[in-house]
Each structure stands twice: as C-alpha cells, then as structure tokens.
Design a protein around this motif. Structure first.
Motif, PDB file in Angstrom:
ATOM      1  N   ASP A   1       0.848  -1.185   0.000  1.00 42.97           N
ATOM      2  CA  ASP A   1       0.000   0.000   0.000  1.00 42.97           C
ATOM      3  C   ASP A   1       0.890   1.244   0.000  1.00 42.97           C
ATOM      4  O   ASP A   1       1.735   1.422   0.886  1.00 42.97           O
ATOM      5  CB  ASP A   1      -0.886  -0.023   1.249  1.00 42.97           C
ATOM      6  N   LEU A   2       0.722   2.110  -1.011  1.00 40.86           N
ATOM      7  CA  LEU A   2       1.611   3.263  -1.172  1.00 40.86           C
ATOM      8  C   LEU A   2       1.453   4.285  -0.060  1.00 40.86           C
ATOM      9  O   LEU A   2       2.315   5.152   0.109  1.00 40.86           O
ATOM     10  CB  LEU A   2       1.358   3.927  -2.529  1.00 40.86           C
ATOM     11  N   THR A   3       0.378   4.197   0.701  1.00 40.59           N
ATOM     12  CA  THR A   3       0.168   5.165   1.787  1.00 40.59           C
ATOM     13  C   THR A   3       0.897   4.774   3.063  1.00 40.59           C
ATOM     14  O   THR A   3       0.948   5.561   4.017  1.00 40.59           O
ATOM     15  CB  THR A   3      -1.334   5.319   2.093  1.00 40.59           C
ATOM     16  N   LEU A   4       1.458   3.594   3.099  1.00 39.92           N
ATOM     17  CA  LEU A   4       2.152   3.128   4.303  1.00 39.92           C
ATOM     18  C   LEU A   4       3.486   3.835   4.468  1.00 39.92           C
ATOM     19  O   LEU A   4       4.091   4.311   3.493  1.00 39.92           O
ATOM     20  CB  LEU A   4       2.385   1.618   4.222  1.00 39.92           C
ATOM     21  N   PRO A   5       4.025   3.895   5.691  1.00 45.56           N
ATOM     22  CA  PRO A   5       5.385   4.408   5.901  1.00 45.56           C
ATOM     23  C   PRO A   5       6.402   3.554   5.144  1.00 45.56           C
ATOM     24  O   PRO A   5       6.176   2.352   4.911  1.00 45.56           O
ATOM     25  CB  PRO A   5       5.585   4.278   7.418  1.00 45.56           C
ATOM     26  N   ASP A   6       7.516   4.171   4.776  1.00 45.22           N
ATOM     27  CA  ASP A   6       8.522   3.470   3.979  1.00 45.22           C
ATOM     28  C   ASP A   6       9.006   2.186   4.645  1.00 45.22           C
ATOM     29  O   ASP A   6       9.212   1.166   3.968  1.00 45.22           O
ATOM     30  CB  ASP A   6       9.714   4.388   3.709  1.00 45.22           C
ATOM     31  N   ALA A   7       9.198   2.209   5.940  1.00 42.91           N
ATOM     32  CA  ALA A   7       9.693   1.018   6.631  1.00 42.91           C
ATOM     33  C   ALA A   7       8.712  -0.142   6.489  1.00 42.91           C
ATOM     34  O   ALA A   7       9.120  -1.308   6.310  1.00 42.91           O
ATOM     35  CB  ALA A   7       9.948   1.331   8.105  1.00 42.91           C
ATOM     36  N   ASP A   8       7.425   0.153   6.549  1.00 41.22           N
ATOM     37  CA  ASP A   8       6.418  -0.901   6.378  1.00 41.22           C
ATOM     38  C   ASP A   8       6.392  -1.407   4.941  1.00 41.22           C
ATOM     39  O   ASP A   8       6.260  -2.621   4.703  1.00 41.22           O
ATOM     40  CB  ASP A   8       5.040  -0.378   6.776  1.00 41.22           C
ATOM     41  N   LYS A   9       6.502  -0.485   4.000  1.00 40.08           N
ATOM     42  CA  LYS A   9       6.553  -0.914   2.590  1.00 40.08           C
ATOM     43  C   LYS A   9       7.769  -1.802   2.344  1.00 40.08           C
ATOM     44  O   LYS A   9       7.680  -2.821   1.647  1.00 40.08           O
ATOM     45  CB  LYS A   9       6.575   0.313   1.669  1.00 40.08           C
ATOM     46  N   ASP A  10       8.911  -1.424   2.905  1.00 36.25           N
ATOM     47  CA  ASP A  10      10.122  -2.238   2.735  1.00 36.25           C
ATOM     48  C   ASP A  10       9.905  -3.642   3.289  1.00 36.25           C
ATOM     49  O   ASP A  10      10.280  -4.639   2.649  1.00 36.25           O
ATOM     50  CB  ASP A  10      11.301  -1.578   3.446  1.00 36.25           C
TER      51      ASP A  10
END
Length: 553
Positions: free
Chosen positions: A486-495
């Motif tokens: 999900d593009l709205t998530l914080p970068d750390a979560d996306k990673d």
C-alpha cells in the motif's frame, strides 16, 4: 580538418539533422565517459542511430578521470580511485575555441569519435583540460558529476554552450537539438541568443528528455550563482526572469527545459504519467509524451545464446542450458577472482546490479536477514546472490548500503559483492544470471533498462512493477513481479512487506520451477528472450525519437 563525415551517409527516412547532448555516454568499456543507466541508455542510442544511419551527432564531455574507478579498502569495503584516462582513437578536430565561465574566457578543445571505431553515429567530446587554461579551468572536465557545485554548473555550460558553439564552428548546424536530461540546459540560452532572443525560435529546435522523478536528478540553483557563473550564455538574469523561468529566485533545470522545448518525453509509460503529474501544473510547459528507454541488441545480446534460442525446437532447451552454463562459468570466474568464492553453475543465481542509490534498495532482500540467510544456506535448492554497482562518490547513504552488503555477505559462501560495475562487468552479470532482481521504491524508477539486456540473455526479471516493467512482464509467463505494498504506508512498512513478497515469489514460485519443473522454467526464459526484442531494442527507441520528437510539428 582532422576528421570527415564522408563515410557516414544518413538514410533518407532519417534525413532531418539532429544533435544529442548528454553528460555521459556508455559506448565501450574502453571509453570511461559514463556512470550508470543514463550513460548506458545514451550509448545504446548512438549505436542504434549508427545501425539505422540516422542523421544524428552525439555531443558530450571528455572526462579526464572518468567517473571513478571502484576499488576495495583492506576490509573489502568501497574505495574511490581516480586514474587519468587517455584515448588514442579520439581524433583532434583542430578546433579550440572560447566559452565564457564566471565571466572569464575558457578554452575548449574538441575531439571526434569516428563512427567506425565503436559503431556509433558521429560523436564529439569536449575538454577544458588543455595547457591553454589555468588549473581551475582545466578541472572543469576532470570528473563526471563533480561534487563541487560551481564545477557542476561549469560542466553544464561546457556541454551546452560549448557543444552549441562547436556545431556552429564545424558548420554542422542541426535542425533539432536534443537535451538528454537537463545537464546541458545552457544550450537553450545559447540558442536564444543566437536566434534573436526569440523564445519561439528556440522552441522550434529544442526537444528534451527527462529521466528521473528524483529531486537530485532535477537540478535547481539560485539565480545569483547562475548569473555569477555566466550560465545564461550572455543573456542577463533580468531577461531570464522576464521570460517567466525563475521562481523564488531559483531556476529549475527540468522545468526551464520544459518551457524552452517544443516537446519532451519521459522514459517509460509509467514515468510519462509521473512526469506529467510532477510538472503539468506549471504554466508554459511543452507537451510531455513517453518514449520507453531501450538497449542495443547488437551490443548486448550473446550471439551463441540466441543461436541456441532459434535452433530446432527439439534441441533448443538443451542448447540454451548448455550455453547459459558456459556464461555462468564466465561470470563465476570473476566472482572467484574478486571474492575467493566458488559458485555452482547449476545453482539458481540471482543478481542485483545497477547504479547504487538508496531508493533502488539493493539491500531490500536482506530485510528479514534470518529468512534470507536460511534461503542461501540450503543445499536442496541452492540460491546464489550477487550484487554490483557504483554509488555516487559522495552519496554516503548508498555507500553505506554497499559496504553493509559486503560485510553481511562475507560469511555467506553463496553471496558476493563485486566492484567495477562498468560495461564489461555488466555484460557478464546479465549473461551469467538466472534472475535479475529489481527492487526500487515505486514510483521512483523512471525506466530501469538493465532488465532489458538481462532478458536478452535469458535472465528473468523479478521486479517491482515500476519503470519499463509494466510494459513487459506478465507474471509467470516472461518474468515475475513483486507485489506492491500500500503506497500510503510508511517506507519502513513498505520495505518489510515488499521484501517478504520478494522472498515469497522466489521461494514459492521461481525455485519450484527452476528445480522441479525445468521445462516450464525454460519456456518462460524463451518467451522473455523472444518478446524483449524488438519492443525494447533501441532501434525502436531511436526510430520513435525521429517519428515522435524530431519530426513533430
């Protein structure tokens, strides 16, 4: 004159004359005038222009020390080296002329690369590193992307004004001037002065390619610095302001090019949309289309591998596997040479290799290190991983990632980090890999052409669906996609999510195919090799530049 164009006759369908200005060109391993993807793209363009016999001239800078030579410290971490370069095959044109930098005269010497040397359209390389200049002026053409701000501004003047003036001096005035990225922007002001200070006259002649949504790739500087540096080719800062090119006393190279060109392009379908979203709200910009980057097949593809691909269907897979094994062995010689590790040509080999930048996330696959370590330590379905690439010498974040990879991979016998990522090593990696890993943070990868040349050589993409990938990869048919978080998530979560997705696809889909269903795996390889060309071969791209940009009204 010390050079001649007589051996290069343009084809009638490409008769309109154009000049292509780029800060870097990856033409050949022996010519160190490039840093990464922008240069690889420009080099392929020049090669395809030659094959198509386009009426195109390349303009660049002759970097005395290249980008840098990538070596190792005693602990194997990255070391930046600079070695002076010399090229006997570049011809002295006999032209030395003056440009103005910081309101002072600087001498420029022009060298010529004949088409027959490396199979490119005619090319010119400019240098200030000549005895007629003082030391500071000589250093302008020392280092590609010099870390000093004033030096980088001077390099833009050298490329843009110097290149424009050279074309006038040799009486090869093109109908179209093509800025490949914003580095050569002073060319636009040179043309503005030359054509009676009429913006519409510049717009008739100038086209522009933007290559990145990254802020660092879209330079912006204060007007005082640019005025002091004589950036505007004799045009006063006040007139530049009156043209509506300055905002908050700063000038953005990309935005200015979009306002002074008649048409521009992004370098993939996704990037075209991103570029229009980024810049479209600004007044006075030209249309932004997309022309997807591509790579030159003649240079990049392994001929014996393609002969195997096109052999009788009953023996094609056998021949492909045999040639691929040979290519892996060639790569693994370099792995052993640099790291002392012996890799197995039968094992699935994953490669991450490109210009090092933090947004490209070279270390994404290590996000869950325990899981990664378990993956590369198993013996029943072995996986080998190789990283390579050059960080910008002052990008300490990217250098930190590079050094982290070295330190964490040292104890892992199936993992290696290689240095010296230039054309030669890039070719070894693309030809010797099974899986080409691409993990940029969406949507920050404008194109990412390395996967094209990997696919030409039987290496399947495992990629975030960014850049050119959505135009090519069909999951499980000619490559593999990493699910986007999900593009709205914080970068750390996306990673974390995308790293898990990378390992999921690798463990649950690719490994079972490679080891358990080889016929299906090699069918995917064959599909990728057949489908990547001609759509992503640079003959298509070079033709589209003529059809959609140079000949556009």
């Amino acid at each position: 004159m010390a050079f001649t164009f007589s051996s290069y006759q343009p084809a009638p369908e490409f008769s309109k004359s154009a000049a292509y200005f780029s800060m870097e060109f990856a033409i050949d391993q022996a010519l160190k005038t490039y840093s990464g993807g922008l240069g690889f793209l420009a080099g392929s363009h020049m090669r395809s222009a030659y094959e198509l016999k386009q009426n195109l001239i390349g303009i660049s800078i002759l970097w005395s020390y290249g980008y840098y030579d990538q070596g190792r410290q005693q602990d194997q971490t990255l070391r930046v080296d600079y070695t002076e370069k010399h090229y006997s095959y570049l011809q002295d044109t006999g032209f030395t002329f003056e440009i103005s930098i910081h309101s002072a005269p600087v001498k420029v010497k022009a060298f010529y690369l004949a088409p027959e040397v490396f199979g490119t359209c005619p090319m010119f390389f400019l240098t200030t590193d000549i005895p007629e200049n003082d030391y500071l002026s000589r250093t302008i053409s020392h280092h590609l992307y010099d870390q000093d701000l004033a030096a980088r501004v001077a390099q833009s003047i050298l490329l843009g004004v110097g290149g424009g003036k050279l074309l006038d001096l040799i009486n090869r005035v093109p109908e179209v001037y093509h800025l490949n990225e914003g580095h050569g922007l002073p060319l636009a002001f040179y043309l503005y002065e030359k054509h009676g200070r009429q913006l519409e006259e510049v717009q008739k002649r100038l086209v522009f390619t933007t290559h990145t949504p990254e802020l660092a790739g879209n330079e912006e500087h204060g007007m005082k610095l640019l005025e002091d540096m004589t950036f505007f080719a004799g045009i006063s800062g006040q007139e530049v302001r009156e043209l509506g090119l300055v905002e908050n006393e700063r000038l953005n190279y990309t935005l200015t090019a979009l306002r002074m060109a008649r048409i521009a392009n992004g370098v993939s379908e996704v990037h075209g949309r991103v570029a229009r979203d980024m810049w479209g709200q600004n007044a006075g910009i030209c249309p932004i289309i997309h022309i997807t980057n591509s790579q030159n097949g003649t240079y990049w593809r392994d001929a014996p591998l393609h002969k195997a691909l096109n052999s009788a269907s009953s023996s094609a897979v056998k021949n492909l596997k045999a040639r691929k094994r040979e290519l892996k062995q060639e790569l693994f010689k370099e792995v052993a040479n640099q790291t002392g590790k012996i890799f197995d040509p039968e094992a699935l080999t994953v490669v991450w290799a490109r210009r090092f930048a933090t947004y490209k996330r070279a270390n994404l696959i290590l996000n869950d290190f325990a899981r990664f370590e378990q993956l590369v330590s198993r013996t029943d379905r072995p996986v080998q991983v190789i990283w390579a690439g050059k960080p910008y010498p002052k990008d300490y974040g990217a250098i930190g990632i590079f050094n982290e990879l070295i330190q964490r991979s040292k104890p892992l016998k199936n993992c290696a980090v290689l240095v010296g990522y230039e054309l030669g090593l890039s070719a070894l990696l693309k030809k010797g890999s099974d899986i080409w890993l691409n993990t940029p943070r969406f949507p920050r990868e404008a194109s990412g052409t390395s996967g094209m040349t990997a696919a030409m050589n039987g290496s399947l993409s495992l990629s975030i669906p960014d850049g050119w990938i959505p135009e090519f990869v069909r999951h499980g048919e000619n490559g593999f996609l990493i699910p986007l978080a999900d593009l709205t998530l914080p970068d750390a979560d996306k990673d974390r999510i995308e790293a898990a997705g990378t390992l999921d696809v690798l463990e649950n889909e690719i490994l079972p195919l490679y080891y358990g269903k080889p016929a299906e795996y090699w069918k995917i390889v064959q599909t990728a090799m057949r489908e990547v060309e001609p759509q992503f071969e640079s003959g298509r791209m070079a033709t589209e530049y003529y059809e959609l940009m140079y000949n556009a009204s």
